[in-house]
Design a protein around this motif. Sequence first.
Motif, PDB file in Angstrom:
ATOM      1  N   PRO A  41      -3.633  -3.598  -0.963  1.00 25.99           N
ATOM      2  CA  PRO A  41      -4.824  -3.072  -1.035  1.00 25.99           C
ATOM      3  C   PRO A  41      -5.492  -3.649  -2.302  1.00 25.99           C
ATOM      4  O   PRO A  41      -4.450  -3.917  -3.232  1.00 25.99           O
ATOM      5  CB  PRO A  41      -5.139  -1.464  -1.324  1.00 25.99           C
ATOM      6  N   ILE A  42      -6.737  -3.643  -2.379  1.00 29.05           N
ATOM      7  CA  ILE A  42      -7.414  -4.465  -4.055  1.00 29.05           C
ATOM      8  C   ILE A  42      -7.251  -3.042  -4.828  1.00 29.05           C
ATOM      9  O   ILE A  42      -8.526  -2.408  -4.866  1.00 29.05           O
ATOM     10  CB  ILE A  42      -8.605  -5.205  -3.948  1.00 29.05           C
TER      11      ILE A  42
ATOM     12  N   THR B 259      -4.151  -1.347   4.821  1.00 32.87           N
ATOM     13  CA  THR B 259      -3.404  -2.593   4.872  1.00 32.87           C
ATOM     14  C   THR B 259      -2.310  -2.277   5.696  1.00 32.87           C
ATOM     15  O   THR B 259      -1.881  -3.380   6.683  1.00 32.87           O
ATOM     16  CB  THR B 259      -3.052  -2.721   3.922  1.00 32.87           C
TER      17      THR B 259
ATOM     18  N   SER C  55       1.193  -1.026  -0.227  1.00 29.08           N
ATOM     19  CA  SER C  55      -0.190   0.307   0.142  1.00 29.08           C
ATOM     20  C   SER C  55       0.559   1.353   0.054  1.00 29.08           C
ATOM     21  O   SER C  55       1.366   1.248   0.758  1.00 29.08           O
ATOM     22  CB  SER C  55      -0.981  -0.509   1.327  1.00 29.08           C
TER      23      SER C  55
ATOM     24  N   ILE D 276     -13.702  -1.214   3.124  1.00 28.46           N
ATOM     25  CA  ILE D 276     -12.782  -0.639   3.591  1.00 28.46           C
ATOM     26  C   ILE D 276     -11.548   0.342   3.051  1.00 28.46           C
ATOM     27  O   ILE D 276     -11.156   0.271   1.979  1.00 28.46           O
ATOM     28  CB  ILE D 276     -11.521  -1.046   4.748  1.00 28.46           C
TER      29      ILE D 276
ATOM     30  N   TYR E 187     -13.756 -10.172  -4.943  1.00 34.03           N
ATOM     31  CA  TYR E 187     -12.533 -10.908  -5.300  1.00 34.03           C
ATOM     32  C   TYR E 187     -12.316 -11.999  -4.549  1.00 34.03           C
ATOM     33  O   TYR E 187     -10.592 -12.721  -5.100  1.00 34.03           O
ATOM     34  CB  TYR E 187     -11.661 -10.152  -5.437  1.00 34.03           C
TER      35      TYR E 187
ATOM     36  N   ASN F  71     -14.774  -2.473  -1.810  1.00 29.53           N
ATOM     37  CA  ASN F  71     -16.310  -3.095  -2.044  1.00 29.53           C
ATOM     38  C   ASN F  71     -16.611  -4.479  -0.829  1.00 29.53           C
ATOM     39  O   ASN F  71     -15.381  -5.218   0.171  1.00 29.53           O
ATOM     40  CB  ASN F  71     -15.429  -3.905  -2.763  1.00 29.53           C
TER      41      ASN F  71
ATOM     42  N   GLY G  95      -9.718  -5.255  -8.663  1.00 35.30           N
ATOM     43  CA  GLY G  95      -9.825  -6.427  -8.743  1.00 35.30           C
ATOM     44  C   GLY G  95      -8.787  -6.789  -8.651  1.00 35.30           C
ATOM     45  O   GLY G  95      -8.896  -8.420  -8.640  1.00 35.30           O
TER      46      GLY G  95
HETATM   47  C1  LIG Z   1      -6.719   3.158  -8.188  1.00 34.08           C
HETATM   48  C2  LIG Z   1      -7.011   1.746  -7.056  1.00 34.08           C
HETATM   49  C3  LIG Z   1      -8.512   0.945  -7.649  1.00 34.08           C
HETATM   50  C4  LIG Z   1      -9.125   0.168  -6.580  1.00 34.08           C
HETATM   51  N1  LIG Z   1      -9.670  -0.867  -7.084  1.00 34.08           N
HETATM   52  C5  LIG Z   1     -10.579  -1.193  -6.202  1.00 34.08           C
HETATM   53  C6  LIG Z   1     -11.768  -1.838  -6.772  1.00 34.08           C
HETATM   54  O1  LIG Z   1     -11.351  -2.904  -7.830  1.00 34.08           O
HETATM   55  N2  LIG Z   1     -12.134  -2.992  -5.461  1.00 34.08           N
HETATM   56  C7  LIG Z   1     -11.965  -3.071  -4.526  1.00 34.08           C
HETATM   57  O2  LIG Z   1     -12.908  -2.739  -3.830  1.00 34.08           O
HETATM   58  N3  LIG Z   1     -11.301  -1.227  -3.432  1.00 34.08           N
HETATM   59  C8  LIG Z   1     -11.097  -0.752  -4.956  1.00 34.08           C
HETATM   60  N4  LIG Z   1     -10.459   0.561  -4.302  1.00 34.08           N
HETATM   61  C9  LIG Z   1      -9.783   1.019  -3.069  1.00 34.08           C
HETATM   62  C10 LIG Z   1      -9.028  -0.101  -2.269  1.00 34.08           C
HETATM   63  O3  LIG Z   1      -8.680  -1.168  -2.478  1.00 34.08           O
HETATM   64  C11 LIG Z   1      -9.425   0.429  -0.366  1.00 34.08           C
HETATM   65  O4  LIG Z   1      -9.566   2.164   0.086  1.00 34.08           O
HETATM   66  C12 LIG Z   1      -8.486   0.173   0.602  1.00 34.08           C
HETATM   67  O5  LIG Z   1      -9.056  -0.298   1.399  1.00 34.08           O
HETATM   68  C13 LIG Z   1      -6.475   1.063   0.194  1.00 34.08           C
HETATM   69  O6  LIG Z   1      -6.212   0.110   1.565  1.00 34.08           O
HETATM   70  P1  LIG Z   1      -5.441   1.268   1.918  1.00 34.08           P
HETATM   71  O7  LIG Z   1      -5.526   1.843   3.249  1.00 34.08           O
HETATM   72  O8  LIG Z   1      -3.873  -0.045   3.002  1.00 34.08           O
HETATM   73  O9  LIG Z   1      -5.008   2.235   1.499  1.00 34.08           O
HETATM   74  C14 LIG Z   1      -9.329   0.924  -5.083  1.00 34.08           C
HETATM   75  C15 LIG Z   1      -7.921   2.163  -4.994  1.00 34.08           C
HETATM   76  C16 LIG Z   1      -7.480   2.662  -5.902  1.00 34.08           C
HETATM   77  C17 LIG Z   1      -6.456   4.000  -5.473  1.00 34.08           C
END
Ligand SMILES: Cc1cc2nc3c(=O)[nH]c(=O)nc-3n(C[C@H](O)[C@H](O)[C@H](O)COP(=O)(O)O)c2cc1C
Length: 185
Positions: free
Chosen positions: A86-87, A19, A12, A161, A133, A127, A90
């Motif tokens: 992070p996702i 994360t 992340s 989240i 996923y 999501n 997908g």
């Molecule tokens: C470029 C980008 C793409 C993302 N794509 C998805 C996705 O496909 N599905 C999903 O559920 N969340 C998606 N997210 C949301 C992140 O997975 C989510 O905010 C996650 O908690 C971020 O982790 P972090 O707090 O460690 O940064 C996306 C976020 C970003 C910035």
Amino acid sequence: MIFMKIVGFSGSPRKDGSTNTLIKRIFKKAEDNDYETNIFYLNDMNINPCQACGYCKENEGCDLDDAMKNLYEEIENADYIIIGSPIYYGEVSAQTKLFTDRFYSIFNSKTKNLDNKKVILVYSQGNPDPQTYIKYIRHQNKFLYEFMGFDVIDTLIASGINSKEELLKNQEILEKADEISAKIE
Ligand SMILES: Cc1cc2nc3c(=O)[nH]c(=O)nc-3n(C[C@H](O)[C@H](O)[C@H](O)COP(=O)(O)O)c2cc1C
């Protein structure tokens, strides 16, 4: 006295994101036991993409001279590794993918034996449905981690989240992280 080393790798870019918070939360039990813990932020590191040059098939190690040189050692010396991402669209983040593609030289090593190294996987996604996923996550477990010989002891999917604040309000996910933390013994 038993001594263990637990190393986290975070894909992340958000230092204070969910994360990283989850990886550190999973460290808790290990820290209570005075085991060594360390987290590496892949986003801050110079990690090049695998060049598929074949060097690791003919020689020991990887020919690329970058931060992975140290991370290979960290993986080798750890009792448990935690890999969090992070996702994004997908899949895992690009930072995570750069790191895991470089496992190839471990895979081709004749001396490194990572069989049964314990691995904990952490995914954070916006999501709310943890099943969204799941096929991809199972695929990762089978074709990346188990294929490498790692022993995946647990996979935490933090769904719904988008920030540390949202995570800290989600008791269910925090409890699951604590349960996983308790497995490090
Ligand atoms: C470029 C980008 C793409 C993302 N794509 C998805 C996705 O496909 N599905 C999903 O559920 N969340 C998606 N997210 C949301 C992140 O997975 C989510 O905010 C996650 O908690 C971020 O982790 P972090 O707090 O460690 O940064 C996306 C976020 C970003 C910035």
